[in-house]
Write a protein that holds these residues in place. Structure first.
Motif, mmCIF file in Angstrom:
data_model
loop_
_atom_site.group_PDB
_atom_site.id
_atom_site.type_symbol
_atom_site.label_atom_id
_atom_site.label_comp_id
_atom_site.label_asym_id
_atom_site.label_seq_id
_atom_site.Cartn_x
_atom_site.Cartn_y
_atom_site.Cartn_z
ATOM 1 N N VAL A 314 0.812 -1.214 0.000
ATOM 2 C CA VAL A 314 0.000 0.000 0.000
ATOM 3 C C VAL A 314 0.849 1.268 0.000
ATOM 4 O O VAL A 314 0.403 2.327 -0.461
ATOM 5 N N LEU A 315 2.096 1.183 0.502
ATOM 6 C CA LEU A 315 2.972 2.351 0.517
ATOM 7 C C LEU A 315 4.010 2.336 -0.604
ATOM 8 O O LEU A 315 4.793 3.262 -0.747
ATOM 9 N N ASN A 316 4.025 1.243 -1.397
ATOM 10 C CA ASN A 316 4.961 1.112 -2.518
ATOM 11 C C ASN A 316 6.404 1.273 -2.044
ATOM 12 O O ASN A 316 7.219 1.981 -2.639
ATOM 13 N N PHE A 317 6.700 0.583 -0.933
ATOM 14 C CA PHE A 317 8.036 0.628 -0.343
ATOM 15 C C PHE A 317 8.343 -0.744 0.238
ATOM 16 O O PHE A 317 7.492 -1.335 0.910
ATOM 17 N N ASP A 318 9.533 -1.247 0.021
ATOM 18 C CA ASP A 318 9.901 -2.588 0.482
ATOM 19 C C ASP A 318 10.295 -2.536 1.963
ATOM 20 O O ASP A 318 11.412 -2.133 2.308
ATOM 21 N N PHE A 319 9.402 -2.979 2.842
ATOM 22 C CA PHE A 319 9.661 -2.944 4.278
ATOM 23 C C PHE A 319 10.684 -4.000 4.705
ATOM 24 O O PHE A 319 11.156 -3.979 5.844
ATOM 25 N N ALA A 320 11.044 -4.905 3.810
ATOM 26 C CA ALA A 320 12.092 -5.874 4.133
ATOM 27 C C ALA A 320 13.463 -5.210 4.207
ATOM 28 O O ALA A 320 14.415 -5.804 4.727
ATOM 29 N N THR A 321 13.572 -3.982 3.726
ATOM 30 C CA THR A 321 14.857 -3.274 3.749
ATOM 31 C C THR A 321 15.099 -2.546 5.070
ATOM 32 O O THR A 321 16.168 -1.940 5.251
ATOM 33 N N LYS A 322 14.138 -2.599 6.008
ATOM 34 C CA LYS A 322 14.257 -1.856 7.269
ATOM 35 C C LYS A 322 14.244 -2.799 8.469
ATOM 36 O O LYS A 322 13.505 -3.790 8.494
ATOM 37 N N ARG A 323 15.085 -2.480 9.480
ATOM 38 C CA ARG A 323 15.013 -3.182 10.761
ATOM 39 C C ARG A 323 13.818 -2.641 11.561
ATOM 40 O O ARG A 323 13.423 -1.479 11.389
ATOM 41 N N PRO A 324 13.249 -3.429 12.482
ATOM 42 C CA PRO A 324 12.068 -2.976 13.224
ATOM 43 C C PRO A 324 12.251 -1.651 13.958
ATOM 44 O O PRO A 324 11.316 -0.843 14.023
ATOM 45 N N ASP A 325 13.456 -1.407 14.511
ATOM 46 C CA ASP A 325 13.679 -0.208 15.325
ATOM 47 C C ASP A 325 14.406 0.901 14.556
ATOM 48 O O ASP A 325 14.860 1.887 15.148
ATOM 49 N N GLU A 326 14.523 0.771 13.256
ATOM 50 C CA GLU A 326 15.281 1.731 12.451
ATOM 51 C C GLU A 326 14.360 2.818 11.907
ATOM 52 O O GLU A 326 13.442 2.540 11.144
ATOM 53 N N PRO A 327 14.584 4.081 12.273
ATOM 54 C CA PRO A 327 13.739 5.165 11.758
ATOM 55 C C PRO A 327 13.879 5.313 10.245
ATOM 56 O O PRO A 327 14.951 5.092 9.677
ATOM 57 N N PHE A 328 12.798 5.681 9.607
ATOM 58 C CA PHE A 328 12.848 6.007 8.188
ATOM 59 C C PHE A 328 13.535 7.352 8.010
ATOM 60 O O PHE A 328 13.376 8.261 8.827
ATOM 61 N N THR A 329 14.302 7.484 6.958
ATOM 62 C CA THR A 329 14.936 8.767 6.655
ATOM 63 C C THR A 329 13.943 9.673 5.936
ATOM 64 O O THR A 329 12.922 9.212 5.403
#
Length: 454
Positions: A314-329
């Motif tokens: 739904v956000l057109n972004f691969d959430f597999a590229t982020k750790r659970p506690d890592e803020p989005f830039t």
């Protein structure tokens, strides 16, 4: 004067699960989603409960943005099967007489003449019971299925959609009232002076006409819209007749409802002719304790991959590229081109300008019953909550999502509908043969949209 009546719409999916992915894992869910009997049974239940409409959401790709791979989606049944909704609502229309039928088609990947003809044909064949849910689509997977490298930017999609609506409504106006004569004695099928060409030429589309489908019993299909972002909300206020929204609680609902109705008025439209209905889950049972147990059972079926796959989609972004506690830039947040309303909600409810993946899961509620306002309890408990929302300026009705299929709708029709009718907030029978009759919407004359949709 008749008291205002609540609008009830069933939120359906032509896929292997309901809006809630975990629903297919429920022991009571029927898995006949590939058969007409499955949908026709649901349609008859809804018509027995006097629902105004059954509405089908849709995407043009399975949720495969997570990890850029479809395997998790297929293994876990994360909305992996997606049928064309028009075929499904056609089957439902053959099994019902009054139930409205809404389906989703994209303005980004279809052409206006095609969409106009598909919906006008079905509206004619169902004698005026059809609605078109206008969407601009969400992600690169949908783009890839239609030969594009990436999805259009957010505001460009709505710019295209505005012109798309002008073309569709223009074609729906091709045949004026009284154009068809069927005068066998004089050999006149129709009055040619009441049929015209569109001859549209704009930035995005050229479409000549004349259109090939006469007007239906309700004039033309009802327009559904779900935009809640800044640009999307303006689009919905300009075009939508039934607006589907997500409100997390009644306080937010009241504020947002009032703000949106002001936007409708600013477009020169009558706010009373635009119905606003939030999506909700309802878990009803004979007692509150039994309903709470039922909800706990469905919540236990949810898997982490459900939310991750659906957020990526739904956000057109691969959430597999982020750790659970890592803020989005800031750059990553700026690159999100999907449903802006979810991004805005996560930022607002978390209070963080740069939320983490865990924040997205928590505050979006994606893949869980927490995503929507949820009414749980006995028929009295559920009716109390729905009546409070309806009577205190939070909505004009509800779009009901299911936690099991078709049991959620069967429970609601058996338990809650009679209670709402007893309280005088929901009709006892359909007001007329068309969807517009039953939504309380005026029948548009040819050309009205040019004055009403500014």
């Amino acid at each position: 004067m008749t008291a205002p009546q609540m609008t009830l719409v069933a939120f359906l999916q032509a896929q292997n699960c309901s809006n809630l992915v975990a629903s297919w894992r429920h022991p009571d869910t029927e898995l006949g989603y590939g058969t007409p009997a499955y949908y026709q049974n649901i349609a008859r239940t809804l018509e027995r409960g006097k629902f105004q409409m059954a509405f089908f959401d849709d995407r043009l790709a399975m949720p495969d943005r997570y990890g850029d791979d479809h395997r998790d989606t297929v293994e876990h049944g994360v909305r992996a099967v997606k049928l064309d909704p028009i075929s499904v609502v056609t089957a439902m229309g053959l099994a019902t007489e009054r139930l409205g039928l809404g389906a989703t088609y994209s303005t980004t990947y279809y052409e206006p003449f095609h969409v106009a003809r598909v919906f006008a044909t079905l509206d004619l064949l169902t004698q005026g019971r059809v609605a078109w849910n206008v969407v601009t689509s969400l992600n690169n997977s949908e783009a890839a299925n239609f030969g594009a490298q990436e999805h259009l930017a957010h505001d460009l999609r709505y710019e295209r959609a505005d012109e798309f609506l002008e073309v569709v409504l223009g074609h729906w106006d091709t045949w004026q009232e009284g154009a068809v004569l069927h005068d066998k004695a004089n050999g006149r099928f129709a009055d040619a002076s009441k049929v015209r060409r569109l001859d549209h030429s704009g930035k995005w589309f050229k479409s000549r006409g004349p259109f090939t489908v006469p007007r239906s019993a309700q004039g033309h299909p009802v327009l559904i819209q779900a935009g809640q972002s800044g640009r999307g909300s303006e689009f919905a206020a300009r075009w939508g007749e039934l607006v589907f929204v997500i409100y997390p609680n009644i306080d937010v609902a009241r504020r947002s409802y009032a703000d949106f109705k002001r936007k409708v008025a600013a477009h020169g439209r009558d706010p009373a002719q635009v119905k606003v209905a939030p999506a909700v889950y309802v878990v009803a049972a004979e007692s509150r304790a039994e309903a709470e147990d039922k909800k706990a059972a469905i919540d236990a079926l949810v898997k982490p991959v459900d939310g991750l796959a659906l957020l990526s989609e739904v956000l057109n972004f691969d959430f597999a590229t982020k750790r659970p506690d890592e803020p989005f830039t800031d750059e990553e947040l700026g690159s999100i081109t999907g449903l802006r309303a979810i991004l805005d909600r996560v930022i607002a409810q978390s209070g963080l300008a740069r939320p983490t993946l865990a924040d997205f899961l928590r505050f979006s509620g994606r893949g869980t019953t927490d995503e929507l306002a949820t009414f749980v309890g006995s028929k009295t408990d559920v009716a109390d909550q729905m009546e409070q929302w309806f009577r205190t300026g939070a909505c004009d009705g509800f779009v009901l999502a299911a936690t099991s299929m078709p049991g959620s709708y069967e429970d609601f029709v058996r338990l809650v509908v009679p209670e709402l009718q007893r309280r005088g907030v929901f009709h006892h029978d359909y007001e007329g043969p068309t969807l517009r009759d039953n939504l309380g919407l005026a029948r548009p004359a040819a050309g009205d949209w040019k004055h009403l949709y500014r």
